[in-house]
Motif scaffolding. Structure first.
Motif, PDB file in Angstrom:
ATOM      1  N   SER A 258     -22.915  22.821  51.521  1.00 39.96           N
ATOM      2  CA  SER A 258     -21.748  22.982  50.660  1.00 39.96           C
ATOM      3  C   SER A 258     -20.714  23.838  51.373  1.00 39.96           C
ATOM      4  CB  SER A 258     -22.157  23.650  49.343  1.00 39.96           C
ATOM      5  OG  SER A 258     -21.024  23.953  48.562  1.00 39.96           O
ATOM      6  N   VAL A 259     -19.458  23.386  51.337  1.00 39.25           N
ATOM      7  CA  VAL A 259     -18.389  24.135  52.000  1.00 39.25           C
ATOM      8  C   VAL A 259     -17.252  24.461  51.033  1.00 39.25           C
ATOM      9  CG1 VAL A 259     -18.912  23.300  54.319  1.00 39.25           C
ATOM     10  CG2 VAL A 259     -17.358  21.985  52.850  1.00 39.25           C
ATOM     11  N   GLY A 260     -17.502  24.267  49.729  1.00 43.05           N
ATOM     12  CA  GLY A 260     -16.485  24.546  48.725  1.00 43.05           C
ATOM     13  C   GLY A 260     -16.853  23.852  47.428  1.00 43.05           C
ATOM     14  N   PRO A 261     -16.057  24.042  46.388  1.00 38.96           N
ATOM     15  CA  PRO A 261     -16.343  23.390  45.107  1.00 38.96           C
ATOM     16  C   PRO A 261     -16.382  21.864  45.253  1.00 38.96           C
ATOM     17  CG  PRO A 261     -14.676  25.104  44.849  1.00 38.96           C
ATOM     18  CD  PRO A 261     -14.874  24.914  46.311  1.00 38.96           C
ATOM     19  N   ASP A 262     -17.502  21.272  44.888  1.00 39.68           N
ATOM     20  CA  ASP A 262     -17.668  19.814  44.947  1.00 39.68           C
ATOM     21  C   ASP A 262     -17.335  19.255  46.322  1.00 39.68           C
ATOM     22  OD1 ASP A 262     -18.396  19.593  42.194  1.00 39.68           O
ATOM     23  OD2 ASP A 262     -16.289  19.768  41.645  1.00 39.68           O
ATOM     24  N   THR A 263     -17.647  20.008  47.352  1.00 38.80           N
ATOM     25  CA  THR A 263     -17.328  19.590  48.718  1.00 38.80           C
ATOM     26  C   THR A 263     -18.514  19.884  49.628  1.00 38.80           C
ATOM     27  OG1 THR A 263     -15.009  20.176  48.313  1.00 38.80           O
ATOM     28  CG2 THR A 263     -15.652  19.739  50.582  1.00 38.80           C
ATOM     29  N   VAL A 264     -18.927  18.884  50.375  1.00 38.99           N
ATOM     30  CA  VAL A 264     -20.093  19.003  51.245  1.00 38.99           C
ATOM     31  C   VAL A 264     -19.737  18.506  52.640  1.00 38.99           C
ATOM     32  CG1 VAL A 264     -22.455  18.211  51.645  1.00 38.99           C
ATOM     33  CG2 VAL A 264     -21.695  18.706  49.320  1.00 38.99           C
ATOM     34  N   ALA A 265     -20.180  19.239  53.662  1.00 37.27           N
ATOM     35  CA  ALA A 265     -20.024  18.804  55.047  1.00 37.27           C
ATOM     36  C   ALA A 265     -21.353  18.236  55.525  1.00 37.27           C
ATOM     37  CB  ALA A 265     -19.584  19.961  55.932  1.00 37.27           C
ATOM     38  N   VAL A 266     -21.321  17.012  56.021  1.00 34.35           N
ATOM     39  CA  VAL A 266     -22.532  16.340  56.501  1.00 34.35           C
ATOM     40  C   VAL A 266     -22.393  16.131  58.000  1.00 34.35           C
ATOM     41  CG1 VAL A 266     -24.048  14.351  56.269  1.00 34.35           C
ATOM     42  CG2 VAL A 266     -22.767  15.172  54.278  1.00 34.35           C
TER      43      VAL A 266
ATOM     44  N   GLU B  12     -19.211  15.619  62.381  1.00 31.20           N
ATOM     45  CA  GLU B  12     -19.254  16.003  60.972  1.00 31.20           C
ATOM     46  C   GLU B  12     -18.169  15.297  60.190  1.00 31.20           C
ATOM     47  OE1 GLU B  12     -19.503  20.387  59.571  1.00 31.20           O
ATOM     48  OE2 GLU B  12     -17.414  19.765  59.204  1.00 31.20           O
ATOM     49  N   VAL B  13     -18.469  14.994  58.930  1.00 30.44           N
ATOM     50  CA  VAL B  13     -17.455  14.561  57.984  1.00 30.44           C
ATOM     51  C   VAL B  13     -17.577  15.446  56.750  1.00 30.44           C
ATOM     52  CG1 VAL B  13     -17.404  12.176  58.793  1.00 30.44           C
ATOM     53  CG2 VAL B  13     -18.920  12.808  56.891  1.00 30.44           C
ATOM     54  N   THR B  14     -16.469  15.614  56.053  1.00 31.99           N
ATOM     55  CA  THR B  14     -16.442  16.431  54.842  1.00 31.99           C
ATOM     56  C   THR B  14     -16.260  15.519  53.638  1.00 31.99           C
ATOM     57  OG1 THR B  14     -15.592  18.368  56.017  1.00 31.99           O
ATOM     58  CG2 THR B  14     -15.249  18.305  53.638  1.00 31.99           C
ATOM     59  N   ILE B  15     -17.159  15.639  52.684  1.00 31.67           N
ATOM     60  CA  ILE B  15     -17.213  14.753  51.521  1.00 31.67           C
ATOM     61  C   ILE B  15     -16.732  15.505  50.288  1.00 31.67           C
ATOM     62  CG2 ILE B  15     -18.664  13.224  50.141  1.00 31.67           C
ATOM     63  CD1 ILE B  15     -18.708  12.528  53.126  1.00 31.67           C
TER      64      ILE B  15
ATOM     65  N   GLY C  52      -6.061  18.637  49.693  1.00 34.08           N
ATOM     66  CA  GLY C  52      -7.369  18.179  49.247  1.00 34.08           C
ATOM     67  C   GLY C  52      -8.329  17.961  50.393  1.00 34.08           C
ATOM     68  N   PRO C  53      -8.928  16.760  50.510  1.00 35.25           N
ATOM     69  CA  PRO C  53      -9.909  16.494  51.562  1.00 35.25           C
ATOM     70  C   PRO C  53      -9.318  16.483  52.967  1.00 35.25           C
ATOM     71  CG  PRO C  53      -9.406  14.483  50.356  1.00 35.25           C
ATOM     72  CD  PRO C  53      -8.765  15.608  49.600  1.00 35.25           C
ATOM     73  N   GLY C  54      -8.008  16.606  53.080  1.00 34.05           N
ATOM     74  CA  GLY C  54      -7.390  16.711  54.396  1.00 34.05           C
ATOM     75  C   GLY C  54      -7.773  17.973  55.143  1.00 34.05           C
ATOM     76  N   ILE C  55      -8.450  18.898  54.450  1.00 32.51           N
ATOM     77  CA  ILE C  55      -8.855  20.138  55.115  1.00 32.51           C
ATOM     78  C   ILE C  55      -9.867  19.872  56.224  1.00 32.51           C
ATOM     79  CG2 ILE C  55     -10.673  20.593  53.431  1.00 32.51           C
ATOM     80  CD1 ILE C  55      -8.497  23.124  55.434  1.00 32.51           C
ATOM     81  N   GLY C  56     -10.661  18.803  56.098  1.00 32.32           N
ATOM     82  CA  GLY C  56     -11.637  18.497  57.148  1.00 32.32           C
ATOM     83  C   GLY C  56     -11.002  18.308  58.508  1.00 32.32           C
ATOM     84  N   PRO C  57     -10.108  17.329  58.647  1.00 31.47           N
ATOM     85  CA  PRO C  57      -9.450  17.166  59.946  1.00 31.47           C
ATOM     86  C   PRO C  57      -8.566  18.343  60.314  1.00 31.47           C
ATOM     87  CG  PRO C  57      -8.496  15.699  58.302  1.00 31.47           C
ATOM     88  CD  PRO C  57      -9.753  16.254  57.711  1.00 31.47           C
TER      89      PRO C  57
ATOM     90  N   ALA D 109     -11.667  24.510  50.239  1.00 26.23           N
ATOM     91  CA  ALA D 109     -12.934  24.314  50.942  1.00 26.23           C
ATOM     92  C   ALA D 109     -12.802  24.834  52.371  1.00 26.23           C
ATOM     93  CB  ALA D 109     -13.319  22.835  50.942  1.00 26.23           C
ATOM     94  N   HIS D 110     -13.937  24.932  53.049  1.00 27.65           N
ATOM     95  CA  HIS D 110     -13.998  25.379  54.448  1.00 27.65           C
ATOM     96  C   HIS D 110     -13.354  26.759  54.636  1.00 27.65           C
ATOM     97  CE1 HIS D 110     -16.002  22.106  56.444  1.00 27.65           C
ATOM     98  NE2 HIS D 110     -15.145  21.203  56.011  1.00 27.65           N
ATOM     99  N   GLY D 111     -13.576  27.650  53.655  1.00 19.84           N
ATOM    100  CA  GLY D 111     -12.992  28.988  53.749  1.00 19.84           C
ATOM    101  C   GLY D 111     -13.450  29.762  54.967  1.00 19.84           C
ATOM    102  N   ALA D 112     -14.729  29.650  55.323  1.00 17.29           N
ATOM    103  CA  ALA D 112     -15.241  30.391  56.479  1.00 17.29           C
ATOM    104  C   ALA D 112     -14.566  29.937  57.765  1.00 17.29           C
ATOM    105  CB  ALA D 112     -16.754  30.210  56.583  1.00 17.29           C
ATOM    106  N   ARG D 113     -14.344  28.642  57.903  1.00 20.62           N
ATOM    107  CA  ARG D 113     -13.714  28.143  59.123  1.00 20.62           C
ATOM    108  C   ARG D 113     -12.233  28.496  59.158  1.00 20.62           C
ATOM    109  NH1 ARG D 113     -15.981  22.081  59.863  1.00 20.62           N
ATOM    110  NH2 ARG D 113     -14.693  22.152  61.772  1.00 20.62           N
TER     111      ARG D 113
END
Length: 216
Positions: A12-20, A63-66, A112-117, A142-146
């Motif tokens: 989990s990398v945030g609310p309702d967000t998972v990195a696989v 990795e992808v972020t879901i 939103g999910p654009g935080i992954g890239p 999401a991805h607060g640590a990164r």
């Protein structure tokens, strides 16, 4: 490339967000900003969705972020979020021409999910000795640590809420400098892409020169 990949980790990398994360198959190469199609059968029905890479490289893993949203995407996002090490899925790709290409300065606008890239491009740019700025618009980041790690290593990072239009425009104005070899990237759904284009133009940049991935 069309192949089967194996899950190495999920978190989990945030609310309702998972990195696989997946083991990189032989011959697979991709750059931050590109995306893959993931396919699987869930409850007897076939699904396929595109996901942009959220890892800065694909040397051993990628990795992808879901973003988990069953109301929008049915059970597929929940299925992907529930994967664990050793599970397998089918992928094809990579796809996309609007990716990082070693630019001296990257400015990534993400909704939103654009935080992954966004974090992937920022991390890769810094690793290459280049400059990075990230402007992220979301009410449940999401991805607060990164993002914190990017700040600590010299990147400019702004996180604003979806209703904070003025703060978003100001952050974009600060990030878009017009420096030589500066490349602006935009990742998000259509309303965010439109708002980002307006903000780039207001900051004196050229929205038509941005590398854009519109999630629809």
């Amino acid at each position: 490339m069309d192949t089967t990949v194996t899950v190495t980790a999920s978190a989990s990398v945030g609310p309702d967000t998972v990195a696989v994360r997946f083991a990189t198959p032989e011959g697979f190469t991709a750059e931050p900003g590109q995306f893959v199609k993931i396919s699987a059968t869930v409850e007897g029905e076939g699904y396929a969705r595109f996901y942009t890479l959220s890892s800065p490289d694909v040397d051993e893993e990628f990795e992808v972020t879901i973003e988990v949203d069953p109301s929008e995407g049915g059970p597929f996002s929940e299925y992907l979020a529930g994967l664990s090490a050793g599970d397998e899925v089918e992928i094809s790709g990579p796809y996309g021409d609007d990716h990082y290409e070693g630019e001296a300065r990257v400015v990534v606008l993400a909704g939103g999910p654009g935080i992954g890239p966004a974090v992937a491009i920022g991390e890769r740019a810094l690793a290459d000795g280049n400059e990075a700025a990230v402007v992220y618009r979301d009410d449940a980041p999401a991805h607060g640590a990164r993002l914190n790690d990017l700040r600590e290593h010299g990147a400019s990072v702004h996180v604003v809420g979806t209703d904070e239009t003025e703060a978003f425009d100001e952050a974009v104005e600060e990030a878009v400098t017009g420096a030589d070899d500066e490349q602006v990237f935009v990742f998000g759904f259509a309303p965010f892409v439109a708002a980002a284009g307006d903000a780039i133009e207001a900051a004196g940049g050229d929205p038509d020169a941005a590398k854009v991935e519109n999630f629809g």
